[in-house]
Design an enzyme around this catalytic site. Structure first.
Site, PDB file in Angstrom:
ATOM      1  N   HIS A  22     -11.444 -32.391 -32.595  1.00 11.72           N
ATOM      2  CA  HIS A  22     -12.282 -31.235 -32.273  1.00 11.72           C
ATOM      3  C   HIS A  22     -13.146 -31.484 -31.046  1.00 11.72           C
ATOM      4  CE1 HIS A  22     -10.828 -29.503 -35.933  1.00 11.72           C
ATOM      5  NE2 HIS A  22     -11.368 -30.457 -36.680  1.00 11.72           N
ATOM      6  N   LYS A  82       0.827  -1.203   0.000  1.00  9.59           N
ATOM      7  CA  LYS A  82       0.000   0.000   0.000  1.00  9.59           C
ATOM      8  C   LYS A  82       0.865   1.258   0.000  1.00  9.59           C
ATOM      9  CE  LYS A  82      -3.430   2.593   2.652  1.00  9.59           C
ATOM     10  NZ  LYS A  82      -4.435   2.574   3.727  1.00  9.59           N
TER      11      LYS A  82
END
Length: 520
Positions: free
Chosen positions: A278, A138
């Site tokens: 696929h 921070k």
């Protein structure tokens, strides 16, 4: 630029810690430290100040409280360019802390152990570490925070080249990494606790974290950028965590098809092979051995198997490897193989094709009960895995002719197989091998037409599985004209009576399962 004058070091992972600590000493940085880290540094001849001496407050509660003190967090959070902050800090004997080097108790490694207890997991939840990391991140304009030994060399280079200073840009980058680190840590704890004990419902809030495994050349198509993320640890033997033993890097589509291939064969107890194109099986078979399973799966649709992915649920021997090589020589291109393991001879034989990807998962334990995720734009769908199994005693016999024992075995195989095919699905099987698959059609009739066409002469005397009920008799008529002997389907249509009558008119045995297997 910010000169580093005082650093706080508290780490569980001490990899390369002495290296960066020595550089800090060389730059006249005062080092504060705690517990085992302080001992590690002191034993190496690095001068440190114990945090307890600095704060005047002892470590206590078996190490649960070490750094939770105003002299620590004031030093981390004070905005020294703010006169009020600076004056309050001076009045309370708080000194600036310019760098934090901290990594956390190994919570994920702890809970990954099969015999871990809840109390052990709780003791490995770090409190002081994340608090320091978040405070430093921070206040990145005044504090640099390092959370990973992989960051050390880059910071050492900066300190050496910048007279012991770090740029604000560097500190901001470190802060972003730090918050990602603590977010992931908290997510791991929340996930573990959520999954501990009885769980009847999904949570109101879902937090997921994945780590980048690798960048991919492209996505489903060359114009799409793509990347592969995965969990921190393997939830089960899976394609995402398989060891690649041969071939070039995996593509986006490779990963999808490898996952499909492995998850199918996990579902079968006998030696089984799935051949994937696929994301759909173009052939699937179980047999007494893996070699025959591959051969039978391939015979379902050799044309579609070109450029396929092969999934196997047993150790691959030289016999199976040679059979796969023979198929390749006959014109069936096999892009990748995934299996639990390989003999040395089998691996060598399969690796003769340099661009064939070969993956090893380790021993399979069957189909796991894993939550499945599906992305939609702006949302995420979760569901339990479709692990519902049907046994002979679960079948409802609805036609005049009852299936034979051999037909029932084939019907149960076909039913399990069809749940791994995209809906709408019609699947034809003889014994325990597929002979025709109609996948992903908008119309169930079209799926039946495709399955029968692909099966050709083998449609006669085969069995049929439908992943959902027949809304009308037309699909059954196609089956009857093709000579199909038995059908397994969920039942439950408003037209069940006419569907059954049609089956009876062709002498087809039909059973209902009471459940469906949609796969969108």
């Amino acid at each position: 630029m910010k000169k580093i004058k005082r650093a706080l070091i508290s780490t569980y992972d001490k990899t390369n810690l002495l290296q960066i600590a020595s550089i800090l000493v060389q730059n006249d940085v005062e080092i504060l430290s705690t517990g085992g880290t302080a001992k590690h540094l002191r034993d190496a001849g690095i001068e440190i100040i114990d945090v307890s001496d600095y704060t005047g407050f002892p470590e206590m509660l078996q190490g649960r409280v070490k750094t939770l003190h105003p002299k620590i967090h004031g030093g981390l959070l004070a905005n020294w360019s703010n006169p009020e902050h600076a004056n309050q800090a001076i009045d309370n004997g708080i000194k600036p802390i310019d760098m934090v080097i901290c990594n956390l108790y190994p919570f994920e490694e702890t809970v990954a152990k099969p015999d871990v207890t809840l109390s052990e997991a709780i003791e490995n939840i770090d409190i002081g570490g994340p608090t320091m990391i978040r405070a430093a991140a921070k206040n990145y304009k005044h504090v640099a925070v390092l959370t990973n030994p992989e960051q050390y060399q880059e910071i050492i280079n900066d300190l050496d080249s910048q007279d012991g200073c770090l740029t604000e840009e560097r500190r901001f980058g470190l802060a972003k990494t730090a918050f990602l680190h603590t977010a992931h840590y908290d997510s791991a704890i929340a996930t573990y606790l959520t999954n501990t004990g009885n769980r009847d419902e999904f949570d109101d809030v879902l937090t997921l974290t994945y780590r980048k495994a690798e960048s991919l050349r492209y996505g489903e198509n060359p114009h799409q950028k793509a990347v592969f993320y995965r969990t921190d640890t393997s939830p089960a033997p899976c394609a995402a965590w398989a060891q690649q033993r041969n071939g070039p890097p995996l593509s986006f589509n490779n990963i999808l098809d490898l996952d499909a291939a492995l998850e199918i064969v996990k579902d079968f107890k006998k030696p089984t092979c799935a051949i994937i194109k696929h994301n759909n099986p173009c052939g699937l078979a179980s047999a007494d051995n893996l070699k025959d399973a591959f051969t039978n799966a391939l015979e379902c649709d050799r044309t579609s198997a070109f450029g396929s992915i092969v999934g196997l649920n047993r150790k691959v021997t030289i016999q199976t490897a040679n059979t796969i090589r023979d198929a390749s020589r006959s014109g069936v291109k096999i892009e990748a193989v995934i299996a639990p393991s390989y003999t040395d001879k089998a691996l060598h034989a399969l690796s003769r094709v340099e661009n064939r990807r070969i993956l090893e998962t380790g021993p399979l334990s069957g189909s796991e009960d894993i939550t499945q995720f599906r992305n939609v734009t702006g949302g995420l769908l979760l569901q339990e895995q479709d692990s519902h199994d049907v046994a002979k005693d679960d079948l409802q016999l609805v036609t005049k002719r009852k299936p034979t024992d051999t037909e029932i075995e084939s019907l149960l195989f076909a039913w399990k197989a069809c749940k791994h095919v995209k809906s709408n699905c019609i699947l034809l099987a003889q014994d325990t091998q597929t002979v025709g698959i109609g996948a992903g059609q908008m119309s169930r009739v079209d799926a039946a037409i495709i399955a029968v066409r692909k099966a050709g002469e083998k449609a006669k005397d085969s069995v049929l599985a439908s992943d959902a009920f027949f809304s009308f008799p037309d699909g059954v008529e196609i089956a009857g004209e093709a000579g199909i002997q038995a059908i397994i389907q969920p039942g439950g249509s408003v037209n069940d009576e006419s569907v059954i009558e049609t089956a009876d008119s062709y002498g087809i045995a039909m059973v209902f399962t009471g459940v469906r297997h949609f796969r969108h």
